[in-house]
Design a protein around this motif. Structure first.
Motif, PDB file in Angstrom:
ATOM      1  N   ILE A 100      87.357  37.820  24.433  1.00 33.08           N
ATOM      2  CA  ILE A 100      88.160  39.145  24.159  1.00 33.08           C
ATOM      3  C   ILE A 100      88.670  39.602  25.838  1.00 33.08           C
ATOM      4  CG2 ILE A 100      87.844  41.528  23.717  1.00 33.08           C
ATOM      5  CD1 ILE A 100      86.952  39.916  21.354  1.00 33.08           C
ATOM      6  N   ILE A 118      91.090  36.909  21.258  1.00 32.60           N
ATOM      7  CA  ILE A 118      91.730  38.239  21.208  1.00 32.60           C
ATOM      8  C   ILE A 118      92.481  38.457  22.811  1.00 32.60           C
ATOM      9  CG2 ILE A 118      91.353  40.772  20.470  1.00 32.60           C
ATOM     10  CD1 ILE A 118      91.069  38.655  18.103  1.00 32.60           C
ATOM     11  N   VAL A 154      84.912  45.998  24.680  1.00 33.52           N
ATOM     12  CA  VAL A 154      84.348  46.008  23.537  1.00 33.52           C
ATOM     13  C   VAL A 154      83.544  47.173  23.162  1.00 33.52           C
ATOM     14  CG1 VAL A 154      82.666  44.782  21.858  1.00 33.52           C
ATOM     15  CG2 VAL A 154      84.044  43.223  23.326  1.00 33.52           C
ATOM     16  N   LEU A 180      91.237  43.325  18.057  1.00 36.57           N
ATOM     17  CA  LEU A 180      90.695  43.142  17.056  1.00 36.57           C
ATOM     18  C   LEU A 180      89.851  44.486  16.590  1.00 36.57           C
ATOM     19  CD1 LEU A 180      88.798  41.258  14.911  1.00 36.57           C
ATOM     20  CD2 LEU A 180      87.345  40.995  16.647  1.00 36.57           C
ATOM     21  N   ALA A 190      88.275  44.922  21.449  1.00 39.49           N
ATOM     22  CA  ALA A 190      87.459  44.940  20.147  1.00 39.49           C
ATOM     23  C   ALA A 190      86.837  46.212  19.835  1.00 39.49           C
ATOM     24  CB  ALA A 190      86.590  43.648  20.041  1.00 39.49           C
TER      25      ALA A 190
END
Length: 139
Positions: free
Chosen positions: A54, A31, A89, A39, A64
């Motif tokens: 990521i 990603i 994230v 994401l 994410a």
């Protein structure tokens, strides 16, 4: 390999109880590899992958966001912000993350924030202050 990568912008959303299986143990979910990728997993969605990156490679930005009870991100090898990339994230609102994580590796910058997430298959403890964890590392 499944990528939301390249010089442009791409996004992937898995929600409403859907499951996205990336593939075998050698398959990688990327990603934001050379561009910008995002994401989103929510509302009971599940993503299963052996390896996830990521924000990978110089100049790349990946995010994410995993949120909601019954939402799962199973990434046995999770890399957030590596090889000069920037990764973020966020796990929240009862979501579950399973896997080992490297945050900010090989010249990258990574941040992971966990707030009221499920841990080891159990509901989060009641607390007045959210559980948060963040690390930024550059080499």
């Amino acid at each position: 390999m499944w990528d939301t990568t390249g010089a442009g912008t791409a996004s992937l959303t898995v929600s409403n109880g859907a499951t996205f299986d990336v593939g075998t143990t050698s398959t990688i979910l990327r990603i934001g590899q050379d561009g910008t990728g995002s994401l989103t997993i929510n509302s009971g969605g599940t993503v299963n992958t052996a390896h996830a990156y990521i924000g990978e490679d110089a100049g790349a930005v990946g995010t994410a966001t995993v949120s909601g009870v019954g939402t799962n991100f199973n990434a046995h090898d999770l890399n957030v912000g590596t090889i000069g990339g920037q990764g973020t994230v966020t796990i929240s609102s009862g979501a579950f993350l399973f896997g080992d994580a490297v945050i900010g590796g090989t010249g990258g910058s990574g941040t992971m924030t966990v707030t009221d997430a499920e841990r080891n298959g159990r509901s989060p403890p009641a607390r007045s202050t959210p559980l948060s964890s963040s690390k930024t590392m550059a080499r």
